[in-house]
Design a protein around this motif. Structure first.
Motif, PDB file in Angstrom:
ATOM      1  N   ILE A 123      24.556  34.106  29.803  1.00  0.00           N
ATOM      2  CA  ILE A 123      23.714  35.169  29.232  1.00  0.00           C
ATOM      3  C   ILE A 123      22.849  35.822  30.306  1.00  0.00           C
ATOM      4  O   ILE A 123      22.587  37.027  30.270  1.00  0.00           O
ATOM      5  CB  ILE A 123      22.838  34.609  28.094  1.00  0.00           C
ATOM      6  CG1 ILE A 123      23.719  34.324  26.868  1.00  0.00           C
ATOM      7  CG2 ILE A 123      21.720  35.578  27.714  1.00  0.00           C
ATOM      8  CD1 ILE A 123      22.964  33.758  25.684  1.00  0.00           C
ATOM      9  N   SER A 124      22.420  35.036  31.287  1.00  0.00           N
ATOM     10  CA  SER A 124      21.528  35.563  32.322  1.00  0.00           C
ATOM     11  C   SER A 124      22.294  36.199  33.482  1.00  0.00           C
ATOM     12  O   SER A 124      21.685  36.654  34.448  1.00  0.00           O
ATOM     13  CB  SER A 124      20.617  34.451  32.844  1.00  0.00           C
ATOM     14  OG  SER A 124      21.381  33.403  33.406  1.00  0.00           O
ATOM     15  N   GLY A 125      23.624  36.233  33.375  1.00  0.00           N
ATOM     16  CA  GLY A 125      24.436  36.904  34.383  1.00  0.00           C
ATOM     17  C   GLY A 125      25.055  35.963  35.389  1.00  0.00           C
ATOM     18  O   GLY A 125      24.361  35.190  36.043  1.00  0.00           O
ATOM     19  N   CYS A 180      24.199  40.463  32.958  1.00  0.00           N
ATOM     20  CA  CYS A 180      22.988  39.913  32.340  1.00  0.00           C
ATOM     21  C   CYS A 180      22.470  40.872  31.273  1.00  0.00           C
ATOM     22  O   CYS A 180      22.839  42.046  31.229  1.00  0.00           O
ATOM     23  CB  CYS A 180      21.913  39.684  33.392  1.00  0.00           C
ATOM     24  SG  CYS A 180      21.342  41.186  34.207  1.00  0.00           S
ATOM     25  N   LEU A 181      21.616  40.348  30.398  1.00  0.00           N
ATOM     26  CA  LEU A 181      20.920  41.193  29.440  1.00  0.00           C
ATOM     27  C   LEU A 181      19.805  41.924  30.180  1.00  0.00           C
ATOM     28  O   LEU A 181      19.070  41.311  30.957  1.00  0.00           O
ATOM     29  CB  LEU A 181      20.335  40.355  28.304  1.00  0.00           C
ATOM     30  CG  LEU A 181      21.331  39.614  27.414  1.00  0.00           C
ATOM     31  CD1 LEU A 181      20.591  38.729  26.420  1.00  0.00           C
ATOM     32  CD2 LEU A 181      22.230  40.589  26.676  1.00  0.00           C
ATOM     33  N   PHE A 182      19.657  43.211  29.944  1.00  0.00           N
ATOM     34  CA  PHE A 182      18.657  43.995  30.670  1.00  0.00           C
ATOM     35  C   PHE A 182      17.256  43.415  30.451  1.00  0.00           C
ATOM     36  O   PHE A 182      16.839  43.149  29.321  1.00  0.00           O
ATOM     37  CB  PHE A 182      18.679  45.452  30.193  1.00  0.00           C
ATOM     38  CG  PHE A 182      17.656  46.306  30.884  1.00  0.00           C
ATOM     39  CD1 PHE A 182      17.855  46.717  32.194  1.00  0.00           C
ATOM     40  CD2 PHE A 182      16.494  46.678  30.239  1.00  0.00           C
ATOM     41  CE1 PHE A 182      16.913  47.492  32.843  1.00  0.00           C
ATOM     42  CE2 PHE A 182      15.541  47.452  30.884  1.00  0.00           C
ATOM     43  CZ  PHE A 182      15.752  47.862  32.190  1.00  0.00           C
ATOM     44  N   GLY A 183      16.542  43.204  31.545  1.00  0.00           N
ATOM     45  CA  GLY A 183      15.172  42.727  31.458  1.00  0.00           C
ATOM     46  C   GLY A 183      15.023  41.227  31.320  1.00  0.00           C
ATOM     47  O   GLY A 183      13.903  40.720  31.203  1.00  0.00           O
ATOM     48  N   HIS A 184      16.136  40.492  31.315  1.00  0.00           N
ATOM     49  CA  HIS A 184      16.066  39.038  31.151  1.00  0.00           C
ATOM     50  C   HIS A 184      16.805  38.360  32.294  1.00  0.00           C
ATOM     51  O   HIS A 184      18.036  38.353  32.330  1.00  0.00           O
ATOM     52  CB  HIS A 184      16.665  38.612  29.807  1.00  0.00           C
ATOM     53  CG  HIS A 184      15.881  39.084  28.628  1.00  0.00           C
ATOM     54  ND1 HIS A 184      14.712  38.477  28.221  1.00  0.00           N
ATOM     55  CD2 HIS A 184      16.085  40.115  27.784  1.00  0.00           C
ATOM     56  CE1 HIS A 184      14.225  39.116  27.165  1.00  0.00           C
ATOM     57  NE2 HIS A 184      15.046  40.118  26.884  1.00  0.00           N
ATOM     58  N   SER A 205      13.720  33.713  32.523  1.00  0.00           N
ATOM     59  CA  SER A 205      13.379  34.189  31.182  1.00  0.00           C
ATOM     60  C   SER A 205      14.308  33.602  30.123  1.00  0.00           C
ATOM     61  O   SER A 205      13.864  33.076  29.098  1.00  0.00           O
ATOM     62  CB  SER A 205      13.446  35.723  31.147  1.00  0.00           C
ATOM     63  OG  SER A 205      13.353  36.215  29.829  1.00  0.00           O
ATOM     64  N   VAL A 206      15.608  33.682  30.367  1.00  0.00           N
ATOM     65  CA  VAL A 206      16.586  33.157  29.405  1.00  0.00           C
ATOM     66  C   VAL A 206      16.449  31.637  29.291  1.00  0.00           C
ATOM     67  O   VAL A 206      16.512  31.066  28.192  1.00  0.00           O
ATOM     68  CB  VAL A 206      18.018  33.548  29.817  1.00  0.00           C
ATOM     69  CG1 VAL A 206      19.051  32.880  28.915  1.00  0.00           C
ATOM     70  CG2 VAL A 206      18.184  35.059  29.769  1.00  0.00           C
ATOM     71  N   TYR A 207      16.254  30.967  30.439  1.00  0.00           N
ATOM     72  CA  TYR A 207      16.096  29.512  30.436  1.00  0.00           C
ATOM     73  C   TYR A 207      14.919  29.092  29.555  1.00  0.00           C
ATOM     74  O   TYR A 207      15.030  28.184  28.721  1.00  0.00           O
ATOM     75  CB  TYR A 207      15.896  29.012  31.865  1.00  0.00           C
ATOM     76  CG  TYR A 207      15.436  27.573  31.961  1.00  0.00           C
ATOM     77  CD1 TYR A 207      16.335  26.522  31.833  1.00  0.00           C
ATOM     78  CD2 TYR A 207      14.092  27.268  32.165  1.00  0.00           C
ATOM     79  CE1 TYR A 207      15.909  25.213  31.913  1.00  0.00           C
ATOM     80  CE2 TYR A 207      13.661  25.962  32.250  1.00  0.00           C
ATOM     81  CZ  TYR A 207      14.572  24.934  32.125  1.00  0.00           C
ATOM     82  OH  TYR A 207      14.140  23.633  32.198  1.00  0.00           O
TER      83      TYR A 207
END
Length: 216
Positions: A166-168, A174-178, A182-184
């Protein structure tokens, strides 16, 4: 020079794993093109030739890279090293070889700087295995996979593949801005999402099940 380097820094009991750039399109091609800022022309390779002056540009051409890997593999095997080449990307094969050796009661050192390999090792490591140590160079800090897995705890380790995707990573945007932190933080604290994580990480889940779990 490559053989001498291996013998000096790592000894003789080494398994060398290469990517395969010779079998057509792979899921990482776009990432490879993004990283290749400049590209050399096709070079006729021979063991007696002087190395091309710009290594980055030389390796930016996948035909050069393919020929160079073939040349290196032959040389390593001729002096007794074990060489394996992945069907496409080597990350999974590197992790697989390391985990199999650790499961066979060998202490393993993995020389790699790739976050994908670190995540794969952590996600698939079992406590009954011997420890795996990962570092990018002999002089770099050594990371114990067992210690990191114990520090994170089983609930976080079981979500690492999802957090990383999800974080790339090499194969997902990755999701924009995360970013990863942040995702962790969000997924490590989220309650009642383990069934969704299991679905997203399952090789048996259908596309529709993955879609609904991802949206949730």
């Amino acid at each position: 020079q490559y053989v001498d380097y291996l013998e000096r820094h790592y000894g003789r009991y080494v398994v060398i794993v290469f990517d395969d750039y010779c079998n057509g399109p792979t899921i990482k091609d776009q990432e490879h093109r993004r990283r290749a800022l400049k590209c050399a022309p096709d070079i006729i390779l021979d063991a007696a030739n002087i190395a091309y002056r710009d290594q980055g540009a030389f390796l930016g051409n996948e035909r050069n890279k393919c020929a160079f890997i073939s040349l290196l593999s032959s040389r390593f095997q001729s002096v007794g090293y074990i060489v394996q080449q992945a069907v496409d990307d080597a990350d999974t094969l590197v992790a697989k070889v390391a985990l199999e050796l650790a499961a066979a009661q060998h202490i393993v050192s993995v020389i790699a700087s790739d976050t994908d390999i670190l995540v794969l090792l952590l996600a698939h490591y079992k406590s009954e295995m011997f420890d795996i140590y990962m570092y990018s160079h002999p002089s770099q800090r050594v990371n114990s996979i067992r210690s990191i897995a114990e520090a994170l705890g089983p609930s976080i380790v079981s979500r690492l593949l999802l957090i990383h995707a999800i974080s790339g990573c090499d194969t997902t945007s990755c999701l924009f801005g995360h970013g990863k932190i942040s995702v962790y933080k969000r997924l490590s604290k989220a309650r009642d999402i383990q069934p969704l994580v299991d679905t997203l990480q399952s090789s048996k889940a259908s596309h529709e099940e993955v879609m609904h779990a991802g949206c949730a």
